[in-house]
Design a protein around this motif. Structure first.
Motif, PDB file in Angstrom:
ATOM      1  N   PRO A  82      -1.300   8.816  21.564  1.00 20.78           N
ATOM      2  CA  PRO A  82      -1.772   8.961  20.181  1.00 20.78           C
ATOM      3  C   PRO A  82      -1.210   7.922  19.218  1.00 20.78           C
ATOM      4  CG  PRO A  82      -1.093  11.082  21.050  1.00 20.78           C
ATOM      5  CD  PRO A  82      -0.677  10.044  22.049  1.00 20.78           C
ATOM      6  N   TRP A  83       0.064   7.569  19.369  1.00 21.22           N
ATOM      7  CA  TRP A  83       0.647   6.575  18.462  1.00 21.22           C
ATOM      8  C   TRP A  83       0.040   5.201  18.705  1.00 21.22           C
ATOM      9  CZ3 TRP A  83       2.911   6.195  14.022  1.00 21.22           C
ATOM     10  CH2 TRP A  83       3.435   4.957  13.640  1.00 21.22           C
ATOM     11  N   GLU A 137      -0.688  16.011  15.731  1.00 20.45           N
ATOM     12  CA  GLU A 137      -0.508  17.072  16.732  1.00 20.45           C
ATOM     13  C   GLU A 137       0.548  16.696  17.765  1.00 20.45           C
ATOM     14  OE1 GLU A 137      -4.448  17.717  18.259  1.00 20.45           O
ATOM     15  OE2 GLU A 137      -5.160  18.512  16.326  1.00 20.45           O
ATOM     16  N   ALA A 138       0.678  15.417  18.049  1.00 23.83           N
ATOM     17  CA  ALA A 138       1.695  14.944  18.990  1.00 23.83           C
ATOM     18  C   ALA A 138       3.050  14.762  18.312  1.00 23.83           C
ATOM     19  CB  ALA A 138       1.251  13.627  19.618  1.00 23.83           C
ATOM     20  N   ALA A 139       3.107  15.026  17.011  1.00 24.34           N
ATOM     21  CA  ALA A 139       4.330  14.928  16.212  1.00 24.34           C
ATOM     22  C   ALA A 139       4.927  13.519  16.221  1.00 24.34           C
ATOM     23  CB  ALA A 139       5.365  15.948  16.677  1.00 24.34           C
ATOM     24  N   VAL A 141       3.666  11.208  13.866  1.00 25.93           N
ATOM     25  CA  VAL A 141       3.562  10.727  12.487  1.00 25.93           C
ATOM     26  C   VAL A 141       4.091  11.810  11.561  1.00 25.93           C
ATOM     27  CG1 VAL A 141       1.583   9.195  12.841  1.00 25.93           C
ATOM     28  CG2 VAL A 141       1.195  11.543  12.147  1.00 25.93           C
ATOM     29  N   ARG A 142       4.412  11.388  10.368  1.00 23.94           N
ATOM     30  CA  ARG A 142       4.899  12.346   9.376  1.00 23.94           C
ATOM     31  C   ARG A 142       3.875  13.457   9.199  1.00 23.94           C
ATOM     32  NH1 ARG A 142       7.739   9.534   4.533  1.00 23.94           N
ATOM     33  NH2 ARG A 142       6.766  11.317   3.531  1.00 23.94           N
ATOM     34  N   PRO A 143       4.324  14.696   9.117  1.00 22.24           N
ATOM     35  CA  PRO A 143       3.373  15.803   8.973  1.00 22.24           C
ATOM     36  C   PRO A 143       2.678  15.838   7.610  1.00 22.24           C
ATOM     37  CG  PRO A 143       5.635  16.613   8.919  1.00 22.24           C
ATOM     38  CD  PRO A 143       5.708  15.151   9.260  1.00 22.24           C
ATOM     39  N   ASP A 144       3.254  15.180   6.611  1.00 20.63           N
ATOM     40  CA  ASP A 144       2.640  15.199   5.279  1.00 20.63           C
ATOM     41  C   ASP A 144       1.629  14.071   5.066  1.00 20.63           C
ATOM     42  OD1 ASP A 144       4.612  13.222   5.321  1.00 20.63           O
ATOM     43  OD2 ASP A 144       5.217  13.557   3.251  1.00 20.63           O
ATOM     44  N   LEU A 145       1.428  13.221   6.056  1.00 21.86           N
ATOM     45  CA  LEU A 145       0.476  12.121   5.954  1.00 21.86           C
ATOM     46  C   LEU A 145      -0.939  12.652   6.147  1.00 21.86           C
ATOM     47  CD1 LEU A 145       0.072   9.021   5.748  1.00 21.86           C
ATOM     48  CD2 LEU A 145       0.146   8.995   8.247  1.00 21.86           C
ATOM     49  N   SER A 146      -1.819  12.306   5.221  1.00 27.51           N
ATOM     50  CA  SER A 146      -3.216  12.748   5.346  1.00 27.51           C
ATOM     51  C   SER A 146      -4.113  11.538   5.569  1.00 27.51           C
ATOM     52  CB  SER A 146      -3.658  13.491   4.088  1.00 27.51           C
ATOM     53  OG  SER A 146      -3.864  12.580   3.032  1.00 27.51           O
ATOM     54  N   ALA A 147      -5.325  11.809   6.040  1.00 28.09           N
ATOM     55  CA  ALA A 147      -6.302  10.736   6.233  1.00 28.09           C
ATOM     56  C   ALA A 147      -6.604  10.048   4.906  1.00 28.09           C
ATOM     57  CB  ALA A 147      -7.567  11.295   6.861  1.00 28.09           C
ATOM     58  N   ALA A 148      -6.612  10.802   3.833  1.00 31.63           N
ATOM     59  CA  ALA A 148      -6.868  10.225   2.510  1.00 31.63           C
ATOM     60  C   ALA A 148      -5.767   9.243   2.107  1.00 31.63           C
ATOM     61  CB  ALA A 148      -7.002  11.325   1.469  1.00 31.63           C
ATOM     62  N   ASP A 149      -4.578   9.366   2.681  1.00 33.68           N
ATOM     63  CA  ASP A 149      -3.485   8.441   2.376  1.00 33.68           C
ATOM     64  C   ASP A 149      -3.680   7.084   3.051  1.00 33.68           C
ATOM     65  OD1 ASP A 149      -2.078  10.434   0.965  1.00 33.68           O
ATOM     66  OD2 ASP A 149      -1.035  11.095   2.783  1.00 33.68           O
ATOM     67  N   LEU A 150      -4.317   7.089   4.215  1.00 34.21           N
ATOM     68  CA  LEU A 150      -4.397   5.858   4.997  1.00 34.21           C
ATOM     69  C   LEU A 150      -5.239   4.772   4.317  1.00 34.21           C
ATOM     70  CD1 LEU A 150      -4.694   7.055   8.698  1.00 34.21           C
ATOM     71  CD2 LEU A 150      -2.744   5.988   7.549  1.00 34.21           C
ATOM     72  N   VAL A 151      -6.349   5.146   3.724  1.00 29.95           N
ATOM     73  CA  VAL A 151      -7.232   4.135   3.138  1.00 29.95           C
ATOM     74  C   VAL A 151      -6.527   3.350   2.034  1.00 29.95           C
ATOM     75  CG1 VAL A 151      -9.385   3.760   1.875  1.00 29.95           C
ATOM     76  CG2 VAL A 151      -9.341   5.316   3.842  1.00 29.95           C
ATOM     77  N   PRO A 152      -5.934   4.001   1.026  1.00 29.13           N
ATOM     78  CA  PRO A 152      -5.272   3.192  -0.008  1.00 29.13           C
ATOM     79  C   PRO A 152      -4.067   2.411   0.526  1.00 29.13           C
ATOM     80  CG  PRO A 152      -5.068   5.545  -0.506  1.00 29.13           C
ATOM     81  CD  PRO A 152      -5.952   5.411   0.683  1.00 29.13           C
ATOM     82  N   LEU A 186       5.612   5.645   8.545  1.00 28.14           N
ATOM     83  CA  LEU A 186       4.708   6.721   8.911  1.00 28.14           C
ATOM     84  C   LEU A 186       5.173   7.514  10.121  1.00 28.14           C
ATOM     85  CD1 LEU A 186       1.187   5.005   8.584  1.00 28.14           C
ATOM     86  CD2 LEU A 186       2.427   6.362   6.895  1.00 28.14           C
ATOM     87  N   ARG A 187       6.024   6.908  10.919  1.00 25.12           N
ATOM     88  CA  ARG A 187       6.481   7.595  12.139  1.00 25.12           C
ATOM     89  C   ARG A 187       7.267   8.843  11.769  1.00 25.12           C
ATOM     90  NH1 ARG A 187       6.118   4.561  17.459  1.00 25.12           N
ATOM     91  NH2 ARG A 187       6.470   6.624  18.274  1.00 25.12           N
ATOM     92  N   ALA A 188       7.072   9.838  12.569  1.00 21.62           N
ATOM     93  CA  ALA A 188       7.817  11.074  12.359  1.00 21.62           C
ATOM     94  C   ALA A 188       9.291  10.829  12.647  1.00 21.62           C
ATOM     95  CB  ALA A 188       7.277  12.159  13.283  1.00 21.62           C
ATOM     96  N   ALA A 189      10.136  11.451  11.864  1.00 20.97           N
ATOM     97  CA  ALA A 189      11.576  11.349  12.097  1.00 20.97           C
ATOM     98  C   ALA A 189      11.903  12.089  13.390  1.00 20.97           C
ATOM     99  CB  ALA A 189      12.342  11.935  10.935  1.00 20.97           C
ATOM    100  N   PRO A 190      12.803  11.532  14.201  1.00 22.91           N
ATOM    101  CA  PRO A 190      13.168  12.248  15.421  1.00 22.91           C
ATOM    102  C   PRO A 190      13.851  13.575  15.060  1.00 22.91           C
ATOM    103  CG  PRO A 190      14.537  10.278  15.123  1.00 22.91           C
ATOM    104  CD  PRO A 190      13.524  10.295  14.026  1.00 22.91           C
ATOM    105  N   PRO A 191      13.667  14.573  15.884  1.00 22.07           N
ATOM    106  CA  PRO A 191      14.286  15.863  15.589  1.00 22.07           C
ATOM    107  C   PRO A 191      15.803  15.745  15.579  1.00 22.07           C
ATOM    108  CG  PRO A 191      13.237  15.881  17.769  1.00 22.07           C
ATOM    109  CD  PRO A 191      12.929  14.558  17.143  1.00 22.07           C
ATOM    110  N   ASN A 192      16.432  16.511  14.707  1.00 26.21           N
ATOM    111  CA  ASN A 192      17.900  16.520  14.651  1.00 26.21           C
ATOM    112  C   ASN A 192      18.445  17.117  15.923  1.00 26.21           C
ATOM    113  OD1 ASN A 192      17.905  15.434  12.112  1.00 26.21           O
ATOM    114  ND2 ASN A 192      17.864  17.438  11.099  1.00 26.21           N
TER     115      ASN A 192
END
Length: 193
Positions: A82-83, A137-139, A141-152, A186-192
Motif C-alpha cells: 500500500p505505501w 487500513e495498513a496503518a 499513513v497518518r490516520p488523520d490524512l484525508s483524500a481531500a488533503d492530498l490534492v492541495p 505523511l507516514r504513520a508514526a511507528p507504534p510506541n
C-alpha cells in the motif's frame, strides 16, 4: 474526439489544431480559438467545427496525460504494498504536474467541457482515494490524512517547483525532494514500544 473517424483532411486539421494548442499551452499562452486557427493556417470555422470552446481544446490537449495517469493508477491499485502504491501514484502525478502545463489548467477548472475529462477526473479521484484508504487500513499513513488533503498538498508542491527557475530536470529533482519531505510527514508514526 479521435482522428480515426474523420476524413483524412479533417484528421490532419484536427492533429494540426491539437499540436498548435499543445505548443501554446507549453509556452504558457491562454488558448483562443481564433489565435489557434491563425497559427495553424486554418479557417476559424474549421477550428470551431472540431472544438466548440477553448476549454474543449485544452481538455483534448490534456487527455493523453490524464489517460496515462489513470493507467498508472490502475497499476498502482494492483500493487500489494500500500505505501509503495500510494508513493508511486503521487510521484507520477507530481511528475505530470511539472511536465505537462495542461494538467493543472484542466484539473483546476470548475467544470469540464468534455465527458471524457469528467470520466478521467473521477477515475483519478477514486484511484487516489482508494490508494489512500488502503494505506490507511495498513496503518502506513497518518490516520488523520484525508483524500481531500492530498490534492492541495500536491498542488502546493507543483506550484512551488514551477516558480523555481531551473531546467526541467532541476524542477523534477526539486519536486521529488519536496515530495519525499511531504511523504515523510505523511507516514504513520511507528507504534510506541
Amino acid at each position: 474526439m479521435t482522428t480515426t473517424h474523420l476524413r483524412k483532411d479533417a484528421a490532419r486539421n484536427w492533429d494540426r489544431i491539437v499540436a498548435i494548442a499543445r505548443a501554446l499551452v507549453d509556452e504558457g499562452v491562454t488558448l483562443q480559438l481564433n489565435d489557434v486557427a491563425r497559427r495553424a493556417g486554418l479557417g476559424v470555422g474549421t477550428v470551431y467545427r472540431h472544438f466548440a470552446t477553448p476549454e474543449a481544446l485544452l481538455e483534448t490537449v490534456a487527455t493523453p496525460c490524464l489517460e496515462a495517469l489513470a493507467a498508472h493508477g490502475e497499476q498502482a491499485l494492483a500493487d500489494t504494498d500500500p505505501w509503495r502504491a500510494l508513493e508511486g501514484f503521487l510521484t507520477r502525478t507530481l511528475d505530470a504536474q511539472i511536465t505537462d502545463a495542461s494538467l493543472a489548467l484542466v484539473t483546476a477548472a470548475p467544470t469540464d467541457a468534455l465527458p471524457r475529462t469528467t470520466e478521467l477526473r473521477q477515475s483519478l479521484a477514486t484511484i487516489g482515494t482508494d490508494l489512500l484508504n488502503r494505506a490507511r487500513e495498513a496503518a502506513v499513513v497518518r490516520p488523520d490524512l484525508s483524500a481531500a488533503d492530498l490534492v492541495p498538498l500536491m498542488c502546493g508542491i507543483a506550484h512551488a517547483v514551477n516558480v523555481y527557475n531551473g531546467t526541467p530536470a532541476d524542477r523534477i529533482d526539486t519536486a521529488h525532494r519536496y515530495l519525499a519531505t511531504l511523504l515523510g510527514g505523511l507516514r504513520a508514526a511507528p507504534p510506541n514500544m
